[in-house]
Design a protein around this motif. Sequence first.
Motif, mmCIF file in Angstrom:
data_model
loop_
_atom_site.group_PDB
_atom_site.id
_atom_site.type_symbol
_atom_site.label_atom_id
_atom_site.label_comp_id
_atom_site.label_asym_id
_atom_site.label_seq_id
_atom_site.Cartn_x
_atom_site.Cartn_y
_atom_site.Cartn_z
ATOM 1 N N LEU A 1 0.826 -1.089 0.448
ATOM 2 C CA LEU A 1 0.054 0.338 0.397
ATOM 3 C C LEU A 1 0.875 0.960 -0.125
ATOM 4 O O LEU A 1 2.309 1.880 0.620
ATOM 5 N N ALA A 2 0.479 2.435 -0.638
ATOM 6 C CA ALA A 2 0.966 3.053 -0.040
ATOM 7 C C ALA A 2 1.121 3.780 0.953
ATOM 8 O O ALA A 2 0.171 4.004 1.874
ATOM 9 N N VAL A 3 2.537 4.086 1.540
ATOM 10 C CA VAL A 3 3.023 4.847 2.935
ATOM 11 C C VAL A 3 2.605 6.439 2.813
ATOM 12 O O VAL A 3 2.820 7.337 2.130
ATOM 13 N N LEU A 4 1.978 6.366 4.209
ATOM 14 C CA LEU A 4 1.714 7.534 4.743
ATOM 15 C C LEU A 4 2.614 7.985 5.223
ATOM 16 O O LEU A 4 3.160 7.326 6.088
ATOM 17 N N GLU A 5 2.790 9.594 4.586
ATOM 18 C CA GLU A 5 3.704 10.395 5.175
ATOM 19 C C GLU A 5 3.125 11.542 6.357
ATOM 20 O O GLU A 5 2.634 11.753 6.292
ATOM 21 N N GLY B 1 4.750 2.086 11.112
ATOM 22 C CA GLY B 1 3.350 1.585 12.098
ATOM 23 C C GLY B 1 2.305 1.123 11.212
ATOM 24 O O GLY B 1 2.350 2.160 9.886
ATOM 25 N N THR B 2 2.030 1.329 11.993
ATOM 26 C CA THR B 2 0.241 0.438 10.944
ATOM 27 C C THR B 2 -1.058 0.996 11.373
ATOM 28 O O THR B 2 -0.891 0.312 12.539
ATOM 29 N N GLN C 1 -3.367 0.356 7.376
ATOM 30 C CA GLN C 1 -2.614 1.704 5.954
ATOM 31 C C GLN C 1 -1.341 1.670 6.688
ATOM 32 O O GLN C 1 -0.664 2.282 8.377
ATOM 33 N N PRO C 2 -0.117 1.496 6.273
ATOM 34 C CA PRO C 2 0.960 2.283 7.336
ATOM 35 C C PRO C 2 1.171 3.088 6.688
ATOM 36 O O PRO C 2 1.419 4.485 6.301
ATOM 37 N N PHE C 3 2.190 3.536 7.548
ATOM 38 C CA PHE C 3 2.510 5.064 8.150
ATOM 39 C C PHE C 3 4.323 4.970 8.270
ATOM 40 O O PHE C 3 4.260 4.230 8.618
ATOM 41 N N LYS C 4 4.436 6.397 7.951
ATOM 42 C CA LYS C 4 5.979 6.755 8.871
ATOM 43 C C LYS C 4 6.153 8.061 8.497
ATOM 44 O O LYS C 4 5.622 8.810 8.282
ATOM 45 N N GLY C 5 7.652 8.512 9.131
ATOM 46 C CA GLY C 5 7.679 10.266 9.694
ATOM 47 C C GLY C 5 8.517 10.051 10.218
ATOM 48 O O GLY C 5 9.357 9.014 11.422
#
Length: 338
Positions: free
Chosen positions: A18-22, A106-107, A115-119
């Motif tokens: 999936l598209a990673v959420l910034e 994380g997710t 939904q994966p995310f990172k920052g």
Amino acid sequence: METHIIIWIVVSLCAGCLAVLELNPVTDPVIGLVGGSVLLEIKPPGPLGGMIWMFGPEDMPVVSWAGSEPEIDLDYKNRVTLNTKTGSLQLKPVSLNDSGVYTFEGTVFVSAEVQPFKGSVTVNVHTLIGTVIVNPNPEQPIENQALNLTCEVLGSKTVSSRLWLKDGQPLSASDRITLSADNSTVSFNPVLLSDNGEYQCKAKNPVIEVASPGYILEVNYGPEQASITGPDSAAEGSSVTFTCSAQSLPPCNYTWYFNGADATQGSQYEIDFVSNADRGSYTCVAWNTVTGRITSVVKEFTVTESGSGSGSGCLKAEIAQIAIGALSGIALLLCLSV
């Protein structure tokens, strides 16, 4: 450590699907004080599924969570608290070594999808500014010579800015008054009497601002405009006092010379009983022990004979009048006898 690896693998796999959420942190950078706490706050868009926090360029694990108890790395035991609802991280107590970049991955569950995310978030930890002092060089400033004032900060390795004040107002630079690149030093080239006043330095970092005690600048100068007060002449037998003065800081020392010979020390020269031997040149030499400067002034003094002058003239006139009166009386008696 195994949980850290599993979380990282899960996040990486989700990131490949999936598209990673910034995700931007609530505050960036986060400012902390040594011994205090910092909160690395994030707000994911849904319920948290898994989470890992890492530190530094090598992505050293800090804490991870996969639905059970958070797993905290040994270096952060008893210092880390993870909010398993938001993924926010609290770190306490912090030290200067905790400064740096923290990354998170994380997710979350959004509309029944993972939904994966990172920052990332930067943490800057600072120490308190203990004492700020102003140091002059040289310690005794002298007019028309160079002077440096240095703002010394004790108890802190992190000073973001310094501000100089003169008499409570920001100090303005000029061709003669310059500031170093970090504002730690003010240079006067040269220093003048107009620079006299109270100087302060304010040192600041993101957590505190401290002002130095006031440093009173008094520029040493002189001696200048030396003068001798006292009579230019006096009668034999009278007393005379000459006083020497000069503008100077600190007050200068005085040495008297009579006709070129060393006579006495001090601002005053006294003659208790004037004689003809006291006529001549009186020289006062003024010396400033700080500036090392010397100036001198000369007074010519004459001695008049005792009884001469306006007072004796009046006495002679009175005697002449008495004599004329006596002669007139004698003449009158002679006429009557004839």
